[in-house]
Write a protein that holds these residues in place. Structure first.
Motif, PDB file in Angstrom:
ATOM      1  N   PRO A 224      -7.031  -1.979  -7.667  1.00  0.00           N
ATOM      2  CA  PRO A 224      -7.145  -1.676  -9.103  1.00  0.00           C
ATOM      3  C   PRO A 224      -6.449  -0.376  -9.497  1.00  0.00           C
ATOM      4  N   GLU A 225      -6.529   0.647  -8.645  1.00  0.00           N
ATOM      5  CA  GLU A 225      -5.915   1.929  -8.998  1.00  0.00           C
ATOM      6  C   GLU A 225      -4.391   1.824  -9.066  1.00  0.00           C
ATOM      7  N   PHE A 226      -3.824   0.838  -8.355  1.00  0.00           N
ATOM      8  CA  PHE A 226      -2.384   0.613  -8.417  1.00  0.00           C
ATOM      9  C   PHE A 226      -1.998   0.163  -9.820  1.00  0.00           C
ATOM     10  N   VAL A 227      -2.768  -0.768 -10.376  1.00  0.00           N
ATOM     11  CA  VAL A 227      -2.503  -1.244 -11.736  1.00  0.00           C
ATOM     12  C   VAL A 227      -2.639  -0.104 -12.737  1.00  0.00           C
ATOM     13  N   TRP A 228      -3.658   0.732 -12.574  1.00  0.00           N
ATOM     14  CA  TRP A 228      -3.861   1.853 -13.494  1.00  0.00           C
ATOM     15  C   TRP A 228      -2.668   2.814 -13.444  1.00  0.00           C
TER      16      TRP A 228
ATOM     17  N   THR B  90       0.831  -1.216   0.000  1.00  0.00           N
ATOM     18  CA  THR B  90       0.000   0.000   0.000  1.00  0.00           C
ATOM     19  C   THR B  90       0.859   1.258   0.000  1.00  0.00           C
ATOM     20  N   VAL B  91       2.030   1.181   0.622  1.00  0.00           N
ATOM     21  CA  VAL B  91       2.933   2.337   0.634  1.00  0.00           C
ATOM     22  C   VAL B  91       3.488   2.593  -0.768  1.00  0.00           C
ATOM     23  N   ILE B  92       3.845   1.514  -1.471  1.00  0.00           N
ATOM     24  CA  ILE B  92       4.316   1.660  -2.852  1.00  0.00           C
ATOM     25  C   ILE B  92       3.221   2.262  -3.717  1.00  0.00           C
ATOM     26  N   ALA B  93       1.994   1.763  -3.549  1.00  0.00           N
ATOM     27  CA  ALA B  93       0.869   2.253  -4.355  1.00  0.00           C
ATOM     28  C   ALA B  93       0.604   3.727  -4.102  1.00  0.00           C
ATOM     29  N   SER B  94       0.575   4.131  -2.839  1.00  0.00           N
ATOM     30  CA  SER B  94       0.291   5.530  -2.518  1.00  0.00           C
ATOM     31  C   SER B  94       1.428   6.452  -2.947  1.00  0.00           C
ATOM     32  N   SER B  95       2.658   5.982  -2.845  1.00  0.00           N
ATOM     33  CA  SER B  95       3.802   6.799  -3.265  1.00  0.00           C
ATOM     34  C   SER B  95       3.828   6.966  -4.784  1.00  0.00           C
TER      35      SER B  95
END
Length: 286
Positions: A184-188, A133-138
């Protein structure tokens, strides 16, 4: 006692077998001292009540220098600083308009990348600490602050590059892929990296090559618009470019880089369609 090199001694292989354990012991002691120094310097000071950002930046940059220069020596040892780095990243990800905090944010991600490149065990430890989640938010925080015209020296753009280079390593881990599908938003956002050529290099293509071997991730990438964005790279190809001259000037020749990306895009589509096989590998250089 002074160590002497004896080339005829087959059992010790000269002095290297004698000195390697000593070097590893010194590195372990140094790593503990760096961690203790960070705990001390990041503690709130009485006058301001806030951590000293300059000292924190210097400590994290020390981690970068150590792993950049001695990654092979440090590879057998677990990096112990991920909880500290992740807390630092989470605290600064919403304050990137502050140049000092943006520099710390960049140094922290650079450290994460170098430690994971040194050992896949570190990558497993990172994911085990809840870093997905930290990678995704960053990644989202960086993408919201950069554009195609963003200069290369921008610290946020450099941070985005570090994250893009980290993803091909962690995507080889099944726990990361399973958690990725739930965001899903991480993939986008990963797909959006294709539109930023100055941050791209070949990192984003490595990401897609690794993901294409998983059916669920293939569907997720297609749904995220990967097909459309990859095909856009075809239109920048220039068949009139002299191949030999482009090899001599590849770093300075923008069109040569576009031609390379177009060819890589062709391979990416072949793998996405299932015509080319790709296997998961844990080597960051594969």
């Amino acid at each position: 006692p002074k160590l002497r090199w004896n080339p005829s001694d087959k059992h010790t292989n000269g002095w290297r077998d004698c000195i390697t354990p000593i070097r590893i012991q010194k590195v372990e002691i140094c790593s503990k001292k760096i961690q203790n120094a960070y705990d001390l310097l990041s503690a709130a000071r009485a006058p301001s009540g806030e951590p000293d950002l300059v000292n924190i930046f210097l400590i994290v940059k020390t981690h970068v220098i150590v792993y950049d220069r001695f990654s092979k020596v440090l590879a057998p040892m677990k990096y112990p600083g991920y909880p500290m780095l992740l807390d630092l990243i989470k605290d600064h990800s919403s304050k990137l308009n502050d140049s000092d905090k943006a520099d710390i944010f960049e140094a922290a991600w650079h450290t994460v990348l170098l430690t994971c490149q040194a050992s896949i065990g570190n990558a497993e430890e990172l994911i085990g600490e809840g870093a997905v989640t930290v990678i995704a938010s960053s990644l989202r925080a960086c993408l919201s602050r950069v554009a195609e015209e963003t200069p290369l020296e921008n610290p946020i753009l450099r941070t985005l590059t570090y994250i893009c280079c980290l993803l091909p390593i962690v995507v080889t881990l099944e726990p990361f892929r399973n958690q990725l599908l739930g965001i899903p938003e991480f993939v986008w956002d990963i797909v959006r990296c294709l539109t930023l050529p100055q941050a791209r290099g070949d990192c984003d293509f490595r990401i897609h090559f690794r993901m294409f071997c998983d059916t669920d991730l293939q569907h997720a990438l297609v749904a995220g618009g990967a097909l459309r964005r990859v095909m856009r790279l075809f239109f920048a190809y220039d068949y009139t470019l002299d191949e030999e001259s482009s090899k001599l000037n590849k770093k300075k020749n923008t069109q040569a880089a576009r031609n390379v990306y177009a060819m890589m895009a062709c391979v990416a589509l072949g793998r996405l369609a299932g015509f080319l096989q790709v296997y998961i590998t844990r080597s960051s250089e594969s």
